[in-house]
Motif scaffolding. Sequence first.
Motif, mmCIF file in Angstrom:
data_model
loop_
_atom_site.group_PDB
_atom_site.id
_atom_site.type_symbol
_atom_site.label_atom_id
_atom_site.label_comp_id
_atom_site.label_asym_id
_atom_site.label_seq_id
_atom_site.Cartn_x
_atom_site.Cartn_y
_atom_site.Cartn_z
ATOM 1 N N ILE A 117 0.852 -1.184 0.000
ATOM 2 C CA ILE A 117 0.000 0.000 0.000
ATOM 3 C C ILE A 117 0.891 1.238 0.000
ATOM 4 C CG2 ILE A 117 -1.736 1.283 1.323
ATOM 5 C CD1 ILE A 117 -2.546 -1.492 2.525
ATOM 6 N N ASN A 118 0.533 2.213 -0.809
ATOM 7 C CA ASN A 118 1.299 3.452 -0.932
ATOM 8 C C ASN A 118 0.698 4.509 -0.004
ATOM 9 O OD1 ASN A 118 2.716 5.718 -1.655
ATOM 10 N ND2 ASN A 118 2.267 5.589 -3.844
ATOM 11 N N THR A 119 1.383 4.812 1.090
ATOM 12 C CA THR A 119 0.841 5.762 2.062
ATOM 13 C C THR A 119 0.744 7.183 1.512
ATOM 14 O OG1 THR A 119 3.039 6.167 3.033
ATOM 15 C CG2 THR A 119 1.709 4.405 4.004
ATOM 16 N N VAL A 120 1.492 7.479 0.453
ATOM 17 C CA VAL A 120 1.407 8.809 -0.159
ATOM 18 C C VAL A 120 -0.005 9.058 -0.699
ATOM 19 C CG1 VAL A 120 2.282 10.254 -2.038
ATOM 20 C CG2 VAL A 120 3.867 8.836 -0.714
ATOM 21 N N LYS A 121 -0.688 7.997 -1.052
ATOM 22 C CA LYS A 121 -2.046 8.113 -1.598
ATOM 23 C C LYS A 121 -3.112 8.180 -0.497
ATOM 24 C CE LYS A 121 -1.032 5.646 -5.916
ATOM 25 N NZ LYS A 121 -1.409 6.729 -6.850
ATOM 26 N N LEU A 122 -2.687 8.166 0.773
ATOM 27 C CA LEU A 122 -3.628 8.188 1.901
ATOM 28 C C LEU A 122 -3.507 9.512 2.636
ATOM 29 C CD1 LEU A 122 -2.953 4.586 3.290
ATOM 30 C CD2 LEU A 122 -4.719 5.287 1.641
ATOM 31 N N SER A 123 -4.456 10.408 2.430
ATOM 32 C CA SER A 123 -4.378 11.729 3.060
ATOM 33 C C SER A 123 -4.554 11.650 4.573
ATOM 34 C CB SER A 123 -5.448 12.656 2.464
ATOM 35 O OG SER A 123 -6.750 12.205 2.800
ATOM 36 N N ASN A 124 -5.148 10.563 5.074
ATOM 37 C CA ASN A 124 -5.381 10.430 6.512
ATOM 38 C C ASN A 124 -4.342 9.571 7.223
ATOM 39 O OD1 ASN A 124 -8.097 11.782 7.148
ATOM 40 N ND2 ASN A 124 -8.566 10.589 5.317
ATOM 41 N N TRP A 125 -3.332 9.137 6.498
ATOM 42 C CA TRP A 125 -2.318 8.268 7.093
ATOM 43 C C TRP A 125 -1.657 8.905 8.312
ATOM 44 C CZ3 TRP A 125 -0.753 3.532 7.610
ATOM 45 C CH2 TRP A 125 0.556 3.249 8.011
ATOM 46 N N VAL A 147 -3.527 -1.455 6.394
ATOM 47 C CA VAL A 147 -3.749 -0.196 7.098
ATOM 48 C C VAL A 147 -4.758 -0.483 8.217
ATOM 49 C CG1 VAL A 147 -4.675 2.136 6.954
ATOM 50 C CG2 VAL A 147 -3.267 1.228 5.091
ATOM 51 N N PRO A 148 -4.334 -0.371 9.476
ATOM 52 C CA PRO A 148 -5.238 -0.688 10.587
ATOM 53 C C PRO A 148 -6.429 0.267 10.651
ATOM 54 C CG PRO A 148 -2.944 -0.712 11.313
ATOM 55 C CD PRO A 148 -2.971 -0.082 9.948
ATOM 56 N N THR A 149 -7.601 -0.291 10.844
ATOM 57 C CA THR A 149 -8.827 0.508 10.956
ATOM 58 C C THR A 149 -9.478 0.387 12.331
ATOM 59 O OG1 THR A 149 -10.146 -1.314 10.053
ATOM 60 C CG2 THR A 149 -9.335 0.342 8.492
ATOM 61 N N ALA A 150 -9.151 -0.653 13.094
ATOM 62 C CA ALA A 150 -9.777 -0.851 14.402
ATOM 63 C C ALA A 150 -8.937 -1.811 15.234
ATOM 64 C CB ALA A 150 -11.194 -1.406 14.241
ATOM 65 N N LEU A 279 -6.144 -6.536 16.142
ATOM 66 C CA LEU A 279 -5.951 -5.386 15.257
ATOM 67 C C LEU A 279 -6.385 -5.800 13.858
ATOM 68 C CD1 LEU A 279 -4.649 -2.474 14.943
ATOM 69 C CD2 LEU A 279 -2.576 -3.673 14.222
ATOM 70 N N CYS A 280 -7.323 -5.064 13.278
ATOM 71 C CA CYS A 280 -7.839 -5.400 11.953
ATOM 72 C C CYS A 280 -7.731 -4.189 11.033
ATOM 73 C CB CYS A 280 -9.292 -5.868 12.032
ATOM 74 S SG CYS A 280 -9.520 -7.362 13.035
ATOM 75 N N GLY A 281 -7.801 -4.434 9.734
ATOM 76 C CA GLY A 281 -7.657 -3.313 8.820
ATOM 77 C C GLY A 281 -8.015 -3.673 7.390
ATOM 78 N N LEU A 282 -7.435 -2.937 6.457
ATOM 79 C CA LEU A 282 -7.722 -3.108 5.035
ATOM 80 C C LEU A 282 -6.428 -3.310 4.246
ATOM 81 C CD1 LEU A 282 -10.405 -0.305 4.690
ATOM 82 C CD2 LEU A 282 -10.827 -2.766 4.462
ATOM 83 N N SER A 283 -6.494 -4.213 3.283
ATOM 84 C CA SER A 283 -5.355 -4.518 2.421
ATOM 85 C C SER A 283 -5.791 -4.488 0.973
ATOM 86 C CB SER A 283 -4.788 -5.906 2.760
ATOM 87 O OG SER A 283 -4.355 -5.987 4.104
ATOM 88 N N ILE A 284 -4.811 -4.333 0.073
ATOM 89 C CA ILE A 284 -5.088 -4.353 -1.362
ATOM 90 C C ILE A 284 -4.608 -5.679 -1.939
ATOM 91 C CG2 ILE A 284 -4.686 -3.236 -3.581
ATOM 92 C CD1 ILE A 284 -4.206 -0.621 -2.122
ATOM 93 N N LEU A 285 -5.505 -6.357 -2.623
ATOM 94 C CA LEU A 285 -5.178 -7.649 -3.215
ATOM 95 C C LEU A 285 -4.406 -7.493 -4.529
ATOM 96 C CD1 LEU A 285 -8.611 -9.244 -2.433
ATOM 97 C CD2 LEU A 285 -6.424 -10.191 -1.655
ATOM 98 N N GLU A 292 -6.227 3.028 -7.735
ATOM 99 C CA GLU A 292 -6.561 4.358 -7.216
ATOM 100 C C GLU A 292 -7.790 4.287 -6.311
ATOM 101 O OE1 GLU A 292 -4.861 7.208 -7.507
ATOM 102 O OE2 GLU A 292 -3.314 6.011 -8.469
ATOM 103 N N ALA A 293 -8.808 3.596 -6.768
ATOM 104 C CA ALA A 293 -10.032 3.479 -5.971
ATOM 105 C C ALA A 293 -9.784 2.687 -4.702
ATOM 106 C CB ALA A 293 -11.138 2.821 -6.789
ATOM 107 N N ALA A 294 -8.909 1.700 -4.764
ATOM 108 C CA ALA A 294 -8.592 0.900 -3.582
ATOM 109 C C ALA A 294 -7.961 1.779 -2.500
ATOM 110 C CB ALA A 294 -7.659 -0.248 -3.953
ATOM 111 N N HIS A 295 -7.051 2.652 -2.879
ATOM 112 C CA HIS A 295 -6.438 3.560 -1.912
ATOM 113 C C HIS A 295 -7.463 4.551 -1.357
ATOM 114 C CE1 HIS A 295 -2.549 2.087 -3.479
ATOM 115 N NE2 HIS A 295 -2.074 2.491 -2.314
ATOM 116 N N LEU A 296 -8.339 5.039 -2.233
ATOM 117 C CA LEU A 296 -9.372 5.977 -1.781
ATOM 118 C C LEU A 296 -10.299 5.295 -0.760
ATOM 119 C CD1 LEU A 296 -11.465 8.517 -3.658
ATOM 120 C CD2 LEU A 296 -12.667 6.655 -2.524
ATOM 121 N N TYR A 297 -10.661 4.063 -1.030
ATOM 122 C CA TYR A 297 -11.531 3.293 -0.129
ATOM 123 C C TYR A 297 -10.888 3.177 1.259
ATOM 124 C CZ TYR A 297 -14.336 -0.757 1.442
ATOM 125 O OH TYR A 297 -15.156 -1.618 2.140
ATOM 126 N N ILE A 298 -9.619 2.818 1.270
ATOM 127 C CA ILE A 298 -8.900 2.695 2.542
ATOM 128 C C ILE A 298 -8.840 4.047 3.241
ATOM 129 C CG2 ILE A 298 -6.646 2.247 3.587
ATOM 130 C CD1 ILE A 298 -6.201 0.115 1.416
#
Length: 368
Positions: A117-125, A147-150, A279-285, A292-298
């Motif tokens: 996952i590219n953290t540069v594409k995550l404005s909330n990282w 990316v951990p979500t909970a 600890l759970c989160g989201l990953s890109i397969l 692009e949409a996968a990063h936006l979703y995360i």
Amino acid sequence: MIKGVSKLPIVVLVVILILVGAAAYSLMYLVAPTQTPTATKATVMGRLVAFVWEDFTVPEVFNPLTEKYPTLTVENSIFTSQPEMFAKLKGGFKADIVSPCIDFLPRLIEQDLLQPINTVKLSNWENLFKSIREYPGVWKEGKLYMVPTAFGLQAGVTYRKDKVPSITKWVDVFNPAYKNRVLILNDARIGIVMAAWALNYEDPWSLTGQDLQRIKEFYREHRDVILKFYESDIEARELLASGDAWIIAGSGPAQSYWLKSEGIEAEFTLPEGKGIGWLCGLSILKTSGNIEAAHLYIDYFISEGPQYYYAYEWLYGPTNEQAFKKLPQEKIAESGIVGPETLTEVLPLIDPPNLDEWLQVWEEIIAG
């Protein structure tokens, strides 16, 4: 995130359109995330398949996302257990996003099912807790795979204070005075670890075959106290509410919070300070066709709005530090929501090296 009875995956096709009449709660907290990845927002379109827990599909959180990106079609495929998720992916199921927990993440990486996952594409990282961003288990060889979500606590004890004076040690759970009143979570790792703590093992993940046989014998000797090996959190708390059960071993703090809301005096505790953190989160397969949409979703699910919702309504620990700071102190005190520092104080949920042996012994324990 830790689920009960497995069901067949439910596939829900959600075509994203601009919706009207969104709930007031959603409008207040979710419509305007703190930061927006503007470059991604302008180009995101097409189809995104999200293979996720049902949590990620609830209208209060999902509808604001659909309103914000009307050119994106999201298909939610829901799983109800991680073994189900893993088996389906190994079988060739293709998706863009998956929502694993830290114990199954290494299996996905080892099977070469994920891409970094590219953290540069995550404005909330940068809004995530530093300890969450740096949590070792989500990185491998300098690459981020989840990316951990909970997060939260598991393998604690919830008990009725009107029936049980106190639980201070793990062995207290197996007191003969609680005959047919104890519920044990039907999970090989957690069930064996709890018995190991009752037997004063210091490093449960290093149990030998001989140790596992000792634990099996311990369960045999204390079988009379066990009402049921439960799988559903809802079933467990209802059995406590009815008075059929007095103790839930393997629970998180949400159980006692729910029971208190029903007027039942309940207490959550980590006997001897020992528990398990999740600890759970989201990953890109790797099969993703819409990066692009996968990063936006995360990025959306780690933004302040969804994070606050899950913390306030579902009692999940928010990984977004700003969302955590906005939680009312009384809510934190009542619900048992913990900060991420707790993850370093409890045992992480992982697979022991001899997992197959654990699973076999647990089957024998369940069979009696």
